[in-house]
Design a protein around this motif. Structure first.
Motif, PDB file in Angstrom:
ATOM      1  N   LEU A   1      35.390  34.799  52.144  1.00 11.69           N
ATOM      2  CA  LEU A   1      35.689  34.688  50.714  1.00 11.69           C
ATOM      3  C   LEU A   1      35.974  36.048  50.075  1.00 11.69           C
ATOM      4  O   LEU A   1      36.238  36.128  48.870  1.00 11.69           O
ATOM      5  CB  LEU A   1      34.519  34.022  49.984  1.00 11.69           C
ATOM      6  N   GLY A   2      35.900  37.106  50.858  1.00 11.46           N
ATOM      7  CA  GLY A   2      36.238  38.421  50.326  1.00 11.46           C
ATOM      8  C   GLY A   2      35.085  39.193  49.712  1.00 11.46           C
ATOM      9  O   GLY A   2      35.301  40.142  48.947  1.00 11.46           O
ATOM     10  N   VAL A   3      33.853  38.813  50.048  1.00 10.27           N
ATOM     11  CA  VAL A   3      32.700  39.585  49.576  1.00 10.27           C
ATOM     12  C   VAL A   3      32.737  40.976  50.215  1.00 10.27           C
ATOM     13  O   VAL A   3      32.878  41.102  51.439  1.00 10.27           O
ATOM     14  CB  VAL A   3      31.385  38.866  49.931  1.00 10.27           C
TER      15      VAL A   3
ATOM     16  N   ALA B   1      24.022  33.663  49.929  1.00 14.10           N
ATOM     17  CA  ALA B   1      24.306  32.429  49.187  1.00 14.10           C
ATOM     18  C   ALA B   1      24.694  32.755  47.749  1.00 14.10           C
ATOM     19  O   ALA B   1      25.640  32.170  47.194  1.00 14.10           O
ATOM     20  CB  ALA B   1      23.103  31.495  49.224  1.00 14.10           C
ATOM     21  N   ALA B   2      23.981  33.702  47.127  1.00 13.67           N
ATOM     22  CA  ALA B   2      24.324  34.104  45.762  1.00 13.67           C
ATOM     23  C   ALA B   2      25.708  34.746  45.719  1.00 13.67           C
ATOM     24  O   ALA B   2      26.487  34.510  44.783  1.00 13.67           O
ATOM     25  CB  ALA B   2      23.267  35.066  45.224  1.00 13.67           C
ATOM     26  N   ALA B   3      26.038  35.547  46.732  1.00  7.12           N
ATOM     27  CA  ALA B   3      27.362  36.165  46.794  1.00  7.12           C
ATOM     28  C   ALA B   3      28.451  35.104  46.928  1.00  7.12           C
ATOM     29  O   ALA B   3      29.502  35.191  46.280  1.00  7.12           O
ATOM     30  CB  ALA B   3      27.421  37.145  47.970  1.00  7.12           C
ATOM     31  N   ILE B   4      28.201  34.106  47.760  1.00  5.05           N
ATOM     32  CA  ILE B   4      29.168  33.013  47.929  1.00  5.05           C
ATOM     33  C   ILE B   4      29.340  32.249  46.618  1.00  5.05           C
ATOM     34  O   ILE B   4      30.460  31.933  46.205  1.00  5.05           O
ATOM     35  CB  ILE B   4      28.722  32.079  49.070  1.00  5.05           C
TER      36      ILE B   4
ATOM     37  N   ARG C   1      31.508  34.298  44.294  1.00  6.52           N
ATOM     38  CA  ARG C   1      32.919  34.287  44.687  1.00  6.52           C
ATOM     39  C   ARG C   1      33.567  32.937  44.375  1.00  6.52           C
ATOM     40  O   ARG C   1      34.712  32.874  43.916  1.00  6.52           O
ATOM     41  CB  ARG C   1      33.052  34.592  46.190  1.00  6.52           C
ATOM     42  N   LEU C   2      32.841  31.848  44.610  1.00  5.61           N
ATOM     43  CA  LEU C   2      33.382  30.531  44.287  1.00  5.61           C
ATOM     44  C   LEU C   2      33.598  30.368  42.787  1.00  5.61           C
ATOM     45  O   LEU C   2      34.413  29.551  42.353  1.00  5.61           O
ATOM     46  CB  LEU C   2      32.452  29.432  44.808  1.00  5.61           C
ATOM     47  N   ALA C   3      32.884  31.152  41.992  1.00  7.73           N
ATOM     48  CA  ALA C   3      33.068  31.142  40.537  1.00  7.73           C
ATOM     49  C   ALA C   3      34.162  32.113  40.090  1.00  7.73           C
ATOM     50  O   ALA C   3      34.377  32.297  38.886  1.00  7.73           O
ATOM     51  CB  ALA C   3      31.753  31.495  39.849  1.00  7.73           C
ATOM     52  N   GLY C   4      34.822  32.765  41.056  1.00  5.43           N
ATOM     53  CA  GLY C   4      35.934  33.646  40.737  1.00  5.43           C
ATOM     54  C   GLY C   4      35.558  35.075  40.424  1.00  5.43           C
ATOM     55  O   GLY C   4      36.380  35.831  39.887  1.00  5.43           O
ATOM     56  N   LEU C   5      34.344  35.479  40.766  1.00  8.71           N
ATOM     57  CA  LEU C   5      33.875  36.824  40.462  1.00  8.71           C
ATOM     58  C   LEU C   5      34.007  37.738  41.670  1.00  8.71           C
ATOM     59  O   LEU C   5      33.909  37.289  42.812  1.00  8.71           O
ATOM     60  CB  LEU C   5      32.410  36.774  40.025  1.00  8.71           C
ATOM     61  N   ASP C   6      34.228  39.017  41.404  1.00  7.70           N
ATOM     62  CA  ASP C   6      34.234  40.018  42.473  1.00  7.70           C
ATOM     63  C   ASP C   6      32.782  40.350  42.815  1.00  7.70           C
ATOM     64  O   ASP C   6      31.932  40.474  41.923  1.00  7.70           O
ATOM     65  CB  ASP C   6      34.967  41.276  42.004  1.00  7.70           C
ATOM     66  N   VAL C   7      32.490  40.506  44.117  1.00  5.68           N
ATOM     67  CA  VAL C   7      31.101  40.668  44.560  1.00  5.68           C
ATOM     68  C   VAL C   7      31.000  41.776  45.592  1.00  5.68           C
ATOM     69  O   VAL C   7      31.814  41.870  46.516  1.00  5.68           O
ATOM     70  CB  VAL C   7      30.559  39.357  45.191  1.00  5.68           C
ATOM     71  N   VAL C   8      29.963  42.590  45.440  1.00  4.27           N
ATOM     72  CA  VAL C   8      29.576  43.578  46.443  1.00  4.27           C
ATOM     73  C   VAL C   8      28.127  43.308  46.832  1.00  4.27           C
ATOM     74  O   VAL C   8      27.271  43.129  45.956  1.00  4.27           O
ATOM     75  CB  VAL C   8      29.722  45.022  45.922  1.00  4.27           C
TER      76      VAL C   8
END
Length: 351
Positions: free
Chosen positions: A117-119, A22-25, A28-35
């Motif tokens: 979303l590309g996580v 959920a935090a990763a989503i 990503r919805l805020a436009g940040l790259d996530v791993v």
């Protein structure tokens, strides 16, 4: 010092469970790259993690998931019921419905949304956390922020010094166990059956599946304890168990703070009281939204964390104190005599 071979990202999430995803989503919805770092990533896909969990989502949690674009299959829940040997009280949610959903189903839905979303993901365990003024590094990933979403027994919490030195005694430690049974649900309420020392949580999670979680002191024998609830044994007559008994605990976890440099703790890793009120995921989702909103302001996240957990901590702590005292036997009779008060408490927690 940075290594050119390190994977780089904006947000490194440690822990690929429901709150971590959920935090990763959110990020990503805020436009940040996530791993996301999670050891149980296998063969290019999320492996749904099954753990002891009541599996009942409050209306607030359902709404939070919908905002993230996640709508798992499950069984709609109208409210909550307390059941005792001689008393009972029901409360139907005033606004919206809850959802009984298998943890594995929820996890798979969150994993699919995150992947869509590309996580990105790394299959690893975090054994060290290093940070400087501008970055934080763990498991070979360097990020601007690290979110510790690795559950009750968080490694991140320990590694960054946010676990208290003193550990509480075992007298009031509580644990949870859960098993599923193959039968059609007999109710669309979460039923909480109060025994002399243990609560049994009944949650319909599908049209042909019911989960029963037991919460109580250490050393619960699931089968023997379940037999102390005659009403449930009558309901389960002829129903086959589905899957093993799973356990979790001790449930209460404390933290000295929720932030350390560029590290933020989220969900159970940030502190947990008890599963008694079924609030864990709703609170975790609220924290996931808050931490992304306040990534660059640790003090603001601490304040948002306190706001999002205040009711849960106060009401759950009070109820657990009663449940582990001689007042335990009076909880259901008191609730039945004051249904409006019982309903007000449920609504406050369901938001």
């Amino acid at each position: 010092m940075s290594d050119a071979r390190e994977l780089r990202t904006d947000v490194l999430v440690v822990g690929g469970g429901p709150v971590g995803l959920a935090a990763a989503i959110e990020a990503r919805l805020a436009g940040l790259d996530v791993v996301v770092v999670e050891p149980r990533w296998t063969e290019g896909r999320w492996i749904p993690i099954d753990k002891a969990c009541g599996e009942g989502l409050m209306p607030g949690a359902v709404a939070a998931l919908e905002r993230l674009g996640v709508e798992p299959d499950g069984h709609r829940l109208r409210g909550i019921a307390y059941r005792g040997p001689a008393h009972a009280v029901d409360h139907v949610f005033a606004a919206g419905t809850g959802l009984g959903v298998r943890r594995t189903t929820l996890h798979a839905a969150l994993g699919a949304r995150a992947a869509g979303l590309g996580v990105r993901h790394v299959a690893a365990r975090v054994r060290h956390v290093e940070q400087d003024a501008d970055t934080v590094c763990a498991a070979g990933v360097r990020a601007r922020w690290l979110l510790g979403c690795d559950g009750l027994h968080s490694s991140v919490r320990r590694l960054v010094g946010l676990a208290p030195a003193h550990r509480p005694g075992t007298a009031r430690r509580r644990y949870g166990t859960r098993r599923h049974f193959g039968l059609a649900p007999w109710t669309d309420l979460v039923e909480v059956h109060w025994g002399s020392r243990v609560e049994a949580y009944v949650t319909p999670v599908a049209h042909d599946l019911v989960g029963i979680a037991l919460l109580g002191p250490p050393g619960i024998d699931y089968a023997a304890t379940l037999r102390t609830f005659p009403e449930l044994m009558d309901r389960l007559a002829g129903a086959a168990p589905v899957g093993p008994v799973r356990g979790a605990g001790p449930l209460r976890q404390r933290t000295t703070a929720r932030t350390a440099g560029r590290v933020r703790l989220v969900g159970d890793a940030s502190g947990y009281v008890d599963a008694l009120t079924g609030e864990g995921l709703r609170v975790g989702l609220a924290q996931a939204a808050a931490v992304v909103r306040h990534l660059d302001d640790a003090a603001a996240y601490e304040r948002a964390w306190s706001r999002s957990t205040r009711d849960y901590r106060a009401l759950t702590s009070g109820l657990v104190a009663m449940a582990t005292s001689p007042l335990r036997a009076r909880i259901v009779p008191m609730s039945a005599r004051a249904p409006a008060l019982f309903g007000a408490v449920v609504e406050r927690l369901a938001r």
